[in-house]
Design a protein around this motif. Structure first.
Motif, PDB file in Angstrom:
ATOM      1  N   ASN A  93       0.826  -1.202   0.000  1.00 27.10           N
ATOM      2  CA  ASN A  93       0.000   0.000   0.000  1.00 27.10           C
ATOM      3  C   ASN A  93       0.865   1.259   0.000  1.00 27.10           C
ATOM      4  N   SER A  94       1.935   1.267   0.778  1.00 24.03           N
ATOM      5  CA  SER A  94       2.829   2.428   0.826  1.00 24.03           C
ATOM      6  C   SER A  94       3.553   2.622  -0.501  1.00 24.03           C
ATOM      7  N   ILE A  95       3.948   1.526  -1.116  1.00 18.44           N
ATOM      8  CA  ILE A  95       4.609   1.602  -2.427  1.00 18.44           C
ATOM      9  C   ILE A  95       3.648   2.162  -3.466  1.00 18.44           C
ATOM     10  N   GLU A  96       2.401   1.692  -3.427  1.00 21.27           N
ATOM     11  CA  GLU A  96       1.394   2.181  -4.373  1.00 21.27           C
ATOM     12  C   GLU A  96       1.166   3.681  -4.203  1.00 21.27           C
ATOM     13  N   LEU A  97       1.145   4.153  -2.955  1.00 21.30           N
ATOM     14  CA  LEU A  97       0.957   5.584  -2.715  1.00 21.30           C
ATOM     15  C   LEU A  97       2.116   6.400  -3.270  1.00 21.30           C
TER      16      LEU A  97
ATOM     17  N   ASP B 249       2.407  21.775   3.082  1.00 17.59           N
ATOM     18  CA  ASP B 249       1.376  21.840   2.055  1.00 17.59           C
ATOM     19  C   ASP B 249       1.922  21.514   0.673  1.00 17.59           C
ATOM     20  N   ARG B 250       3.250  21.614   0.495  1.00 18.86           N
ATOM     21  CA  ARG B 250       3.860  21.304  -0.802  1.00 18.86           C
ATOM     22  C   ARG B 250       3.951  19.795  -1.037  1.00 18.86           C
ATOM     23  N   PHE B 251       3.869  19.021   0.032  1.00 18.90           N
ATOM     24  CA  PHE B 251       3.956  17.569  -0.123  1.00 18.90           C
ATOM     25  C   PHE B 251       2.596  17.027  -0.543  1.00 18.90           C
ATOM     26  N   PHE B 252       2.606  16.275  -1.610  1.00 15.53           N
ATOM     27  CA  PHE B 252       1.381  15.737  -2.194  1.00 15.53           C
ATOM     28  C   PHE B 252       0.769  14.670  -1.295  1.00 15.53           C
ATOM     29  N   ILE B 253       1.615  13.802  -0.776  1.00 15.92           N
ATOM     30  CA  ILE B 253       1.150  12.668   0.030  1.00 15.92           C
ATOM     31  C   ILE B 253       2.106  12.442   1.191  1.00 15.92           C
ATOM     32  N   LYS B 254       1.558  12.010   2.303  1.00 17.82           N
ATOM     33  CA  LYS B 254       2.370  11.611   3.456  1.00 17.82           C
ATOM     34  C   LYS B 254       2.208  10.108   3.658  1.00 17.82           C
ATOM     35  N   ILE B 255       3.350   9.434   3.813  1.00 21.46           N
ATOM     36  CA  ILE B 255       3.352   7.971   3.918  1.00 21.46           C
ATOM     37  C   ILE B 255       4.101   7.539   5.178  1.00 21.46           C
ATOM     38  N   SER B 256       3.589   6.526   5.833  1.00 24.40           N
ATOM     39  CA  SER B 256       4.294   5.867   6.934  1.00 24.40           C
ATOM     40  C   SER B 256       4.381   4.382   6.598  1.00 24.40           C
ATOM     41  N   LEU B 257       5.575   3.819   6.713  1.00 15.95           N
ATOM     42  CA  LEU B 257       5.752   2.405   6.391  1.00 15.95           C
ATOM     43  C   LEU B 257       5.339   1.511   7.553  1.00 15.95           C
ATOM     44  N   GLY B 258       5.786   1.848   8.755  1.00 12.63           N
ATOM     45  CA  GLY B 258       5.470   1.023   9.914  1.00 12.63           C
ATOM     46  C   GLY B 258       6.328  -0.233   9.990  1.00 12.63           C
TER      47      GLY B 258
ATOM     48  N   PRO C  15     -16.404   7.363  -6.319  1.00 14.30           N
ATOM     49  CA  PRO C  15     -16.252   7.827  -4.930  1.00 14.30           C
ATOM     50  C   PRO C  15     -15.198   7.061  -4.133  1.00 14.30           C
ATOM     51  N   GLU C  16     -15.058   5.760  -4.406  1.00 13.49           N
ATOM     52  CA  GLU C  16     -14.078   4.953  -3.665  1.00 13.49           C
ATOM     53  C   GLU C  16     -12.647   5.445  -3.910  1.00 13.49           C
ATOM     54  N   ASP C  17     -12.374   5.976  -5.099  1.00 15.17           N
ATOM     55  CA  ASP C  17     -11.049   6.523  -5.396  1.00 15.17           C
ATOM     56  C   ASP C  17     -10.751   7.712  -4.484  1.00 15.17           C
ATOM     57  N   ILE C  18     -11.751   8.557  -4.315  1.00 19.28           N
ATOM     58  CA  ILE C  18     -11.577   9.742  -3.472  1.00 19.28           C
ATOM     59  C   ILE C  18     -11.406   9.347  -2.009  1.00 19.28           C
ATOM     60  N   LYS C  19     -12.249   8.423  -1.529  1.00 24.67           N
ATOM     61  CA  LYS C  19     -12.150   7.991  -0.132  1.00 24.67           C
ATOM     62  C   LYS C  19     -10.794   7.353   0.162  1.00 24.67           C
ATOM     63  N   LYS C  20     -10.260   6.624  -0.826  1.00 22.69           N
ATOM     64  CA  LYS C  20      -8.957   5.985  -0.674  1.00 22.69           C
ATOM     65  C   LYS C  20      -7.848   7.014  -0.489  1.00 22.69           C
ATOM     66  N   MET C  21      -7.956   8.158  -1.160  1.00 21.71           N
ATOM     67  CA  MET C  21      -6.876   9.138  -1.194  1.00 21.71           C
ATOM     68  C   MET C  21      -7.035  10.288  -0.202  1.00 21.71           C
ATOM     69  N   LEU C  22      -8.141  10.367   0.488  1.00 25.26           N
ATOM     70  CA  LEU C  22      -8.376  11.500   1.388  1.00 25.26           C
ATOM     71  C   LEU C  22      -7.361  11.590   2.530  1.00 25.26           C
ATOM     72  N   LEU C  23      -7.147  10.505   3.237  1.00 22.73           N
ATOM     73  CA  LEU C  23      -6.238  10.546   4.379  1.00 22.73           C
ATOM     74  C   LEU C  23      -4.777  10.800   3.975  1.00 22.73           C
TER      75      LEU C  23
END
Length: 321
Positions: free
Chosen positions: A27-31, A167-176, A271-279
């Motif tokens: 999931n993190s790689i996909e993001l 705000d310049r970062f498009f996405i924030k990812i945590s691997l865990g 809608p599922e695409d948007i919900k997936k990317m909101l967080l």
């Protein structure tokens, strides 16, 4: 539709290739791939040793992109990133010496360990994909992407990123941390050899540039745009949020939804695409009030509660009419 299906299969090959190095974090790689094909940047926030740097290296190798890494420390200067001019006594002219940013994939390691002045030198790099030195502008190679890492635990000797930078970062990812079985597999694989050293490219930079163009053509219905704006607007009114998401956040959600639809072989957003990317796209853009922190509420918790309250628009067909 055929070209989307073919290219989405190629994107999945990139994910599979990176998984040869980063185990159990698909999931993190996909993001990270979603950010890449959206022409965005990634903030990797996690504890040391979970594979942040390896993820960036594996991604750059998988798409045959030029890669540079800068280890941020308090003495790193803006010129180390942007480059500088030096006088050539033989020619009698100033020559530009490029900085670390002159590459396609830039790893800004431990970005919160350098001074705010040096952090700010990345603003133009991330927003305009260019550097300006002594009044002259130099374009960066394409595709260009910044992946910055920071440790959320250590605070001594760090400089928190300002809201404008976040705000310049498009996405924030945590691997865990990996699961027990995954970690055993990691031990077996890495004790024998480092798979990163033998990793081969499965795509080219030109492939990514074409996909970036294609992603922009993915259709998103007006009702879904209203859905995104409704959610973002509620972040500005929530009792636990001091600073809500900006219009750049709304754009990021839509662009990420387009990329996720493309990744799944569709030329339209649901809608599922948007919900997936909101967080991933909004959690790092909001600033919580002290009351929320005292109640141990996270950005993700508050965003989830907002999403549950907003009505999901339902139409017969989300495809372009």
């Amino acid at each position: 539709m055929v070209y989307i299906i073919n290219n989405s299969a190629q994107l999945k090959k990139i994910v599979d290739n990176v998984e040869n190095v980063i185990v159990g974090k698909r999931n993190s790689i996909e993001l990270a791939i979603i950010a890449l094909i959206s022409n965005g940047h990634v903030l990797l926030e996690d504890v040391p040793g979970v594979g942040k740097t390896s993820l960036v290296s594996a991604l750059s190798k998988s798409i045959s992109a030029s890669f540079k890494r800068i280890q941020f420390t308090p003495d790193v200067l803006p010129s180390d990133i942007t480059g500088f001019s030096i006088f050539n006594q033989k020619t009698g002219e100033f020559e530009f010496r490029p900085g670390t940013a002159m590459c396609q994939i830039l790893l800004a390691d431990e970005i919160n360990r350098t001074s705010p002045k040096t952090q700010s030198s990345l603003l133009e790099v991330m927003e305009e994909n260019q550097v300006t030195v002594d009044g002259t502008t130099y374009k960066l190679p394409k595709p260009f992407m910044v992946l910055a890492t920071q440790n959320p635990i250590e605070y001594i000797g760090t400089y928190p990123l300002p809201e404008a930078q976040m705000d310049r970062f498009f996405i924030k990812i945590s691997l865990g941390y990996p699961q027990q079985g995954e970690e055993v597999y990691i031990l077996s694989r890495f004790l024998e050899d480092n798979p990163l050293e033998t990793l081969e490219a499965v795509a080219t930079s030109d492939d990514i540039l074409q996909i970036q163009k294609d992603v922009k053509q993915v259709y998103i219905d007006k009702t879904l745009k209203n859905y995104v704006v409704d959610i973002v607007s509620m972040t500005r009114k929530n009792q636990y949020i001091a600073l809500g998401a900006s219009p750049r956040g709304s754009i990021a959600v839509c662009r990420a939804a387009q990329a996720w639809a493309y990744f799944n072989g569709r030329d339209y957003v649901i809608p599922e695409d948007i919900k997936k990317m909101l967080l991933p796209t909004l959690s790092h853009r909001i600033v919580l009030k002290q009351e929320a922190k005292l109640k141990k509420m996270s950005s993700s918790d508050i965003l989830t509660s907002i999403i549950e309250k907003v009505y999901i628009p339902l139409v017969d067909n989300y495809e372009k009419k």
